[in-house]
Design a protein around this motif. Structure first.
Motif, PDB file in Angstrom:
ATOM      1  N   ILE A 108      27.681 -47.366 -13.862  1.00 35.90           N
ATOM      2  CA  ILE A 108      26.720 -46.326 -13.485  1.00 35.90           C
ATOM      3  C   ILE A 108      26.260 -45.550 -14.706  1.00 35.90           C
ATOM      4  CG2 ILE A 108      26.397 -44.194 -12.182  1.00 35.90           C
ATOM      5  CD1 ILE A 108      28.291 -45.323 -10.071  1.00 35.90           C
ATOM      6  N   GLU A 109      27.194 -45.130 -15.527  1.00 39.26           N
ATOM      7  CA  GLU A 109      26.829 -44.351 -16.711  1.00 39.26           C
ATOM      8  C   GLU A 109      25.951 -45.164 -17.655  1.00 39.26           C
ATOM      9  OE1 GLU A 109      30.582 -43.160 -18.247  1.00 39.26           O
ATOM     10  OE2 GLU A 109      30.865 -41.544 -16.771  1.00 39.26           O
ATOM     11  N   ASN A 110      26.192 -46.461 -17.701  1.00 36.08           N
ATOM     12  CA  ASN A 110      25.431 -47.349 -18.572  1.00 36.08           C
ATOM     13  C   ASN A 110      23.990 -47.497 -18.102  1.00 36.08           C
ATOM     14  OD1 ASN A 110      24.827 -49.340 -20.464  1.00 36.08           O
ATOM     15  ND2 ASN A 110      26.870 -50.201 -20.339  1.00 36.08           N
ATOM     16  N   ARG A 111      23.791 -47.489 -16.790  1.00 36.52           N
ATOM     17  CA  ARG A 111      22.472 -47.774 -16.236  1.00 36.52           C
ATOM     18  C   ARG A 111      21.577 -46.549 -16.103  1.00 36.52           C
ATOM     19  NH1 ARG A 111      23.343 -51.565 -17.679  1.00 36.52           N
ATOM     20  NH2 ARG A 111      21.411 -50.976 -18.666  1.00 36.52           N
ATOM     21  N   VAL A 112      22.142 -45.370 -15.966  1.00 39.46           N
ATOM     22  CA  VAL A 112      21.343 -44.194 -15.660  1.00 39.46           C
ATOM     23  C   VAL A 112      20.329 -43.888 -16.766  1.00 39.46           C
ATOM     24  CG1 VAL A 112      21.436 -41.685 -15.408  1.00 39.46           C
ATOM     25  CG2 VAL A 112      22.927 -43.114 -14.034  1.00 39.46           C
ATOM     26  N   ILE A 113      20.761 -43.909 -18.018  1.00 39.17           N
ATOM     27  CA  ILE A 113      19.848 -43.594 -19.125  1.00 39.17           C
ATOM     28  C   ILE A 113      18.725 -44.625 -19.192  1.00 39.17           C
ATOM     29  CG2 ILE A 113      19.644 -43.374 -21.626  1.00 39.17           C
ATOM     30  CD1 ILE A 113      22.510 -42.379 -21.706  1.00 39.17           C
ATOM     31  N   PHE A 114      19.071 -45.885 -19.065  1.00 36.08           N
ATOM     32  CA  PHE A 114      18.079 -46.956 -19.099  1.00 36.08           C
ATOM     33  C   PHE A 114      17.053 -46.768 -17.982  1.00 36.08           C
ATOM     34  CE2 PHE A 114      17.016 -51.521 -18.058  1.00 36.08           C
ATOM     35  CZ  PHE A 114      16.227 -51.740 -19.172  1.00 36.08           C
ATOM     36  N   PHE A 115      17.518 -46.408 -16.795  1.00 35.00           N
ATOM     37  CA  PHE A 115      16.633 -46.201 -15.660  1.00 35.00           C
ATOM     38  C   PHE A 115      15.709 -45.008 -15.903  1.00 35.00           C
ATOM     39  CE2 PHE A 115      15.415 -44.617 -11.511  1.00 35.00           C
ATOM     40  CZ  PHE A 115      15.120 -45.776 -10.813  1.00 35.00           C
ATOM     41  N   LYS A 116      16.252 -43.916 -16.401  1.00 35.56           N
ATOM     42  CA  LYS A 116      15.462 -42.714 -16.665  1.00 35.56           C
ATOM     43  C   LYS A 116      14.351 -42.981 -17.671  1.00 35.56           C
ATOM     44  CE  LYS A 116      17.686 -38.936 -17.583  1.00 35.56           C
ATOM     45  NZ  LYS A 116      18.738 -38.058 -18.152  1.00 35.56           N
TER      46      LYS A 116
END
Length: 216
Positions: A108-116
């Motif tokens: 989750i932590e890995n994906r959130v920044i990429f998604f934002k």
């Protein structure tokens, strides 16, 4: 590509010799409009106005509005989203976590920044994949099947260790993914204006999944 990068910027850099300045403006305007209003509700005249070009200029480069959509999503999915997600997923999956919960937190932590950083593009994907067979096929070929294959390895390992219940892997993937994406969609697409406590909500999401998957 790092999590801090924008897929759109990477795309323009990759295609800098193959796209005219007007095409770049058209694509940027289309992404913004499709993201804000959806493909069906966006007209080519709106895109042209936003891009600062004549509507006929769009049709000189793209036969239809659908061709414009596909010219954006297809190469970005094939060249940037899929390779990055798969490579990054492999990094996470290749780390032997002590338990499924630690894996979820890292994922989750890995994906959130990429998604934002790529919110507009992901919004288009979420909105349009159900309505366009070409995009659904592309998503399945480049992402879904490869992600599922790697997830299955982790699930079998965690089940053998007694960390999660003995459900079919596709059920574990579906329940995990739908919960995580439920949080992300709510946080960044549906209710971004709310006063979110992100660390707390991520922890609640993880615990919700784990309570459902933990052996009784």
């Amino acid at each position: 590509m790092s999590d801090q990068d924008s897929i759109i910027e990477e795309f323009f850099e990759e295609e800098k010799d193959g796209l005219t300045d007007k095409q770049k403006k058209i694509i940027a305007a289309a992404i913004e409009s499709f993201s804000e209003k959806g493909f069906a509700a966006t007209s080519t005249s709106e895109i042209a106005k936003k891009a600062g070009v004549a509507e006929g200029t769009i049709f000189r480069h793209y036969k239809t509005k659908k061709d414009l959509l596909l010219s954006i999503v297809v190469p970005m999915m094939a060249k940037f989203i899929a390779p990055f997600v798969i490579n990054d997923l492999n990094k996470v999956l290749n780390t032997r976590y002590e338990n499924y919960e630690d894996f979820l937190r890292a994922m989750i932590e890995n994906r959130v920044i990429f998604f934002k950083n790529n919110l507009a593009l992901f919004k288009i994907l979420f909105q349009e994949i159900p309505f366009h067979p070409e995009l659904k096929k592309l998503f399945k070929e480049h992402l879904a099947e490869k992600v599922y294959e790697r997830f299955t390895e982790l699930i079998h390992y965690c089940q053998a260790e007694g960390q999660i219940i003995d459900l079919p892997p596709y059920s574990v993937v579906r329940l995990t993914a739908s919960t995580i994406f439920g949080y992300i969609i709510g946080r960044y697409l549906l209710f971004p204006e709310e006063d979110w406590e992100d660390d707390l909500e991520i922890e609640r999401t993880i615990q919700f999944i784990m309570h459902g998957l933990s052996p009784r």
